[in-house]
Design a protein around this motif. Structure first.
Motif, PDB file in Angstrom:
ATOM      1  N   GLY A  71       0.789  -1.231   0.000  1.00 27.42           N
ATOM      2  CA  GLY A  71       0.000   0.000   0.000  1.00 27.42           C
ATOM      3  C   GLY A  71       0.814   1.269   0.000  1.00 27.42           C
ATOM      4  N   GLU A  72       2.069   1.203  -0.442  1.00 27.64           N
ATOM      5  CA  GLU A  72       2.955   2.372  -0.350  1.00 27.64           C
ATOM      6  C   GLU A  72       2.377   3.610  -1.033  1.00 27.64           C
ATOM      7  OE1 GLU A  72       7.584   3.637  -1.448  1.00 27.64           O
ATOM      8  OE2 GLU A  72       6.737   1.756  -2.179  1.00 27.64           O
ATOM      9  N   ALA A  73       1.811   3.439  -2.223  1.00 29.47           N
ATOM     10  CA  ALA A  73       1.291   4.600  -2.951  1.00 29.47           C
ATOM     11  C   ALA A  73       0.116   5.231  -2.224  1.00 29.47           C
ATOM     12  CB  ALA A  73       0.881   4.188  -4.367  1.00 29.47           C
ATOM     13  N   TYR A  74      -0.775   4.411  -1.662  1.00 28.93           N
ATOM     14  CA  TYR A  74      -1.907   4.948  -0.899  1.00 28.93           C
ATOM     15  C   TYR A  74      -1.411   5.572   0.410  1.00 28.93           C
ATOM     16  CZ  TYR A  74      -4.904   2.540  -4.217  1.00 28.93           C
ATOM     17  OH  TYR A  74      -5.528   2.139  -5.366  1.00 28.93           O
ATOM     18  N   ASP A  75      -0.416   4.965   1.015  1.00 27.14           N
ATOM     19  CA  ASP A  75       0.154   5.546   2.235  1.00 27.14           C
ATOM     20  C   ASP A  75       0.748   6.933   1.966  1.00 27.14           C
ATOM     21  OD1 ASP A  75      -0.505   3.433   3.875  1.00 27.14           O
ATOM     22  OD2 ASP A  75       1.414   2.411   3.642  1.00 27.14           O
ATOM     23  N   ALA A  76       1.321   7.105   0.778  1.00 24.89           N
ATOM     24  CA  ALA A  76       1.872   8.418   0.420  1.00 24.89           C
ATOM     25  C   ALA A  76       0.777   9.477   0.390  1.00 24.89           C
ATOM     26  CB  ALA A  76       2.574   8.346  -0.934  1.00 24.89           C
ATOM     27  N   VAL A  77      -0.394   9.105  -0.137  1.00 26.20           N
ATOM     28  CA  VAL A  77      -1.541  10.028  -0.163  1.00 26.20           C
ATOM     29  C   VAL A  77      -1.999  10.324   1.254  1.00 26.20           C
ATOM     30  CG1 VAL A  77      -3.949  10.305  -0.865  1.00 26.20           C
ATOM     31  CG2 VAL A  77      -2.297   9.281  -2.450  1.00 26.20           C
ATOM     32  N   ILE A  78      -2.159   9.270   2.061  1.00 20.42           N
ATOM     33  CA  ILE A  78      -2.631   9.438   3.436  1.00 20.42           C
ATOM     34  C   ILE A  78      -1.699  10.350   4.219  1.00 20.42           C
ATOM     35  CG2 ILE A  78      -3.036   8.219   5.610  1.00 20.42           C
ATOM     36  CD1 ILE A  78      -3.889   5.778   3.886  1.00 20.42           C
ATOM     37  N   GLU A  79      -0.411  10.116   4.105  1.00 20.48           N
ATOM     38  CA  GLU A  79       0.562  10.928   4.845  1.00 20.48           C
ATOM     39  C   GLU A  79       0.507  12.389   4.415  1.00 20.48           C
ATOM     40  OE1 GLU A  79       5.315  10.957   6.001  1.00 20.48           O
ATOM     41  OE2 GLU A  79       4.632   9.755   4.314  1.00 20.48           O
ATOM     42  N   ALA A  80       0.532  12.616   3.113  1.00 22.27           N
ATOM     43  CA  ALA A  80       0.549  13.995   2.614  1.00 22.27           C
ATOM     44  C   ALA A  80      -0.717  14.749   3.006  1.00 22.27           C
ATOM     45  CB  ALA A  80       0.721  13.996   1.098  1.00 22.27           C
ATOM     46  N   GLU A  81      -1.878  14.122   2.831  1.00 24.55           N
ATOM     47  CA  GLU A  81      -3.136  14.791   3.148  1.00 24.55           C
ATOM     48  C   GLU A  81      -3.285  15.018   4.646  1.00 24.55           C
ATOM     49  OE1 GLU A  81      -5.158  16.144   1.010  1.00 24.55           O
ATOM     50  OE2 GLU A  81      -3.897  15.438  -0.645  1.00 24.55           O
ATOM     51  N   CYS A  82      -2.837  14.060   5.441  1.00 26.93           N
ATOM     52  CA  CYS A  82      -2.957  14.195   6.892  1.00 26.93           C
ATOM     53  C   CYS A  82      -2.080  15.332   7.409  1.00 26.93           C
ATOM     54  CB  CYS A  82      -2.574  12.876   7.564  1.00 26.93           C
ATOM     55  SG  CYS A  82      -3.010  12.804   9.322  1.00 26.93           S
ATOM     56  N   LEU A  83      -0.846  15.381   6.952  1.00 28.09           N
ATOM     57  CA  LEU A  83       0.048  16.448   7.398  1.00 28.09           C
ATOM     58  C   LEU A  83      -0.450  17.815   6.928  1.00 28.09           C
ATOM     59  CD1 LEU A  83       3.551  14.789   6.878  1.00 28.09           C
ATOM     60  CD2 LEU A  83       2.327  15.143   9.026  1.00 28.09           C
ATOM     61  N   ALA A  84      -1.003  17.852   5.721  1.00 28.64           N
ATOM     62  CA  ALA A  84      -1.546  19.121   5.221  1.00 28.64           C
ATOM     63  C   ALA A  84      -2.720  19.600   6.062  1.00 28.64           C
ATOM     64  CB  ALA A  84      -1.980  18.956   3.761  1.00 28.64           C
ATOM     65  N   ALA A  85      -3.440  18.657   6.673  1.00 27.15           N
ATOM     66  CA  ALA A  85      -4.589  19.001   7.522  1.00 27.15           C
ATOM     67  C   ALA A  85      -4.176  19.227   8.971  1.00 27.15           C
ATOM     68  CB  ALA A  85      -5.642  17.901   7.447  1.00 27.15           C
ATOM     69  N   GLY A  86      -2.876  19.188   9.254  1.00 31.76           N
ATOM     70  CA  GLY A  86      -2.389  19.416  10.606  1.00 31.76           C
ATOM     71  C   GLY A  86      -2.392  18.182  11.489  1.00 31.76           C
ATOM     72  N   GLY A  87      -2.559  17.001  10.877  1.00 28.60           N
ATOM     73  CA  GLY A  87      -2.603  15.764  11.651  1.00 28.60           C
ATOM     74  C   GLY A  87      -1.269  15.060  11.718  1.00 28.60           C
ATOM     75  N   ARG A  88      -1.319  13.839  12.235  1.00 26.73           N
ATOM     76  CA  ARG A  88      -0.130  13.000  12.354  1.00 26.73           C
ATOM     77  C   ARG A  88      -0.394  11.671  11.663  1.00 26.73           C
ATOM     78  NH1 ARG A  88       0.965  17.318  13.549  1.00 26.73           N
ATOM     79  NH2 ARG A  88       2.147  18.114  15.349  1.00 26.73           N
ATOM     80  N   TYR A  89       0.570  11.257  10.856  1.00 26.86           N
ATOM     81  CA  TYR A  89       0.473  10.009  10.106  1.00 26.86           C
ATOM     82  C   TYR A  89       1.144   8.890  10.900  1.00 26.86           C
ATOM     83  CZ  TYR A  89       1.891   6.568   6.561  1.00 26.86           C
ATOM     84  OH  TYR A  89       2.134   5.414   5.861  1.00 26.86           O
ATOM     85  N   VAL A  90       0.436   7.766  11.042  1.00 24.50           N
ATOM     86  CA  VAL A  90       0.960   6.609  11.766  1.00 24.50           C
ATOM     87  C   VAL A  90       1.022   5.428  10.797  1.00 24.50           C
ATOM     88  CG1 VAL A  90       0.582   4.985  13.662  1.00 24.50           C
ATOM     89  CG2 VAL A  90       0.026   7.417  13.963  1.00 24.50           C
ATOM     90  N   PRO A  91       2.203   5.080  10.286  1.00 27.64           N
ATOM     91  CA  PRO A  91       2.297   3.948   9.362  1.00 27.64           C
ATOM     92  C   PRO A  91       2.062   2.622  10.082  1.00 27.64           C
ATOM     93  CG  PRO A  91       4.486   4.770   9.912  1.00 27.64           C
ATOM     94  CD  PRO A  91       3.505   5.727  10.535  1.00 27.64           C
ATOM     95  N   LEU A  92       1.457   1.677   9.382  1.00 30.29           N
ATOM     96  CA  LEU A  92       1.166   0.365   9.960  1.00 30.29           C
ATOM     97  C   LEU A  92       1.926  -0.768   9.290  1.00 30.29           C
ATOM     98  CD1 LEU A  92      -2.727   0.522  10.463  1.00 30.29           C
ATOM     99  CD2 LEU A  92      -0.905   1.264  12.022  1.00 30.29           C
ATOM    100  N   VAL A  93       2.610  -0.484   8.184  1.00 30.63           N
ATOM    101  CA  VAL A  93       3.216  -1.562   7.410  1.00 30.63           C
ATOM    102  C   VAL A  93       4.262  -2.338   8.211  1.00 30.63           C
ATOM    103  CG1 VAL A  93       4.933  -0.011   6.356  1.00 30.63           C
ATOM    104  CG2 VAL A  93       4.308  -2.170   5.217  1.00 30.63           C
ATOM    105  N   ASP A  94       5.035  -1.661   9.048  1.00 30.13           N
ATOM    106  CA  ASP A  94       6.050  -2.372   9.828  1.00 30.13           C
ATOM    107  C   ASP A  94       5.413  -3.333  10.829  1.00 30.13           C
ATOM    108  OD1 ASP A  94       8.044  -1.087   8.469  1.00 30.13           O
ATOM    109  OD2 ASP A  94       8.448   0.391  10.038  1.00 30.13           O
TER     110      ASP A  94
END
Length: 257
Positions: free
Chosen positions: A190-213
């Motif tokens: 899901g790397e490509a979708y994670d890239a979207v999630i991270e970028a949009e979340c940070l732009a909204a002032g949130g925090r991205y928590v990856p789950l892949v590891d």
């Protein structure tokens, strides 16, 4: 009869002409070899990727390097924290051994007391779940865990980006003071979708928590066939250890005082 002097002069001229012919042939040979090498080099040089037609480029977004901000602060005011969870089967606590062992319940217990609002649908994509999310006013925290099922159904990236942005916008507009946590996909593809999630979340002032590891770690999924309140477990969904590690990762992105 030719005199010896004339013969000598003609012989010298003949040798000079022969030398010039040989030298000329050598020069032509060098030029020919050089031309061949240049032609071969041009033929084997890799194409300029920037010049390729757009149709050959991947539609996936390119992950960008971003600075990792610190934890989000939540301040208690003496009343239960107002918390929203929006997600799929993971948010529904599948396949923990009990509802209390799921990551949603673990986070809520750690933050307690809380006033909890949930919107989760198993096996559903962002498109479906985002339609049922009702965002309360004055939230203290919103946890969004979506995108895993979009990897399998291959939701177009432009559609996923637009819908994810709209969902976060709904949260930040209705509850502008809410801390926002966005969990990545529970996938190893899901790397490509994670890239979207991270970028949009940070732009909204949130925090991205990856789950892949956590997904790839030993002992966080399975075994298959274990009875749970949500049905028999499989080798994909998190077990109790996986849910605990997801909860820990979310809580690590928050400070509560």
């Amino acid at each position: 009869m030719m005199s010896s002097k004339a013969w000598s002069t003609r012989h010298k001229r003949s040798r000079a002409e022969t030398s010039l012919y040989v030298l000329g042939a050598a020069v032509l040979a060098v030029i020919g070899v050089a031309g061949y090498l240049l032609t071969e080099s041009a033929a084997t040089t890799p194409p300029d990727l920037a010049s390729l037609p757009a149709s050959t480029a991947s539609a996936a977004p390119i992950p960008t390097q971003v600075s990792v901000p610190g934890p989000l602060a939540i301040v208690r005011d003496g009343t239960p924290l107002r918390v929203l969870f929006a997600g799929d089967s993971l948010t529904g606590n599948y396949f923990a051994s009990s509802a209390e062992a799921g990551f949603r319940s673990r986070v809520a217990t750690a933050l307690g007391p809380v006033e909890l609002t949930t919107a989760e649908l198993a096996d559903q994509t962002l498109t479906t779940v985002s339609r049922i999310v009702e965002v309360p006013a004055d939230l203290d925290l919103a946890v969004v865990e979506l995108g895993t099922n979009d990897v399998g159904t291959q939701t177009p990236f432009d559609q996923f980006t637009s819908q994810y942005r709209d969902l976060l916008g709904k949260i930040t507009t209705t509850s502008p003071g809410a801390a926002l946590i966005c969990a990545g996909t529970w996938q190893d593809a899901g790397e490509a979708y994670d890239a979207v999630i991270e970028a949009e979340c940070l732009a909204a002032g949130g925090r991205y928590v990856p789950l892949v590891d956590i997904f790839e770690a030993d002992g966080t999924r399975g075994p298959v066939g274990t009875a749970t309140p949500f049905g028999e477990s499989d080798t994909f969904h998190p077990n109790d250890s996986g849910h605990q590690q997801i909860a820990d990762a979310i809580l690590a992105a928050l400070t509560v005082s």
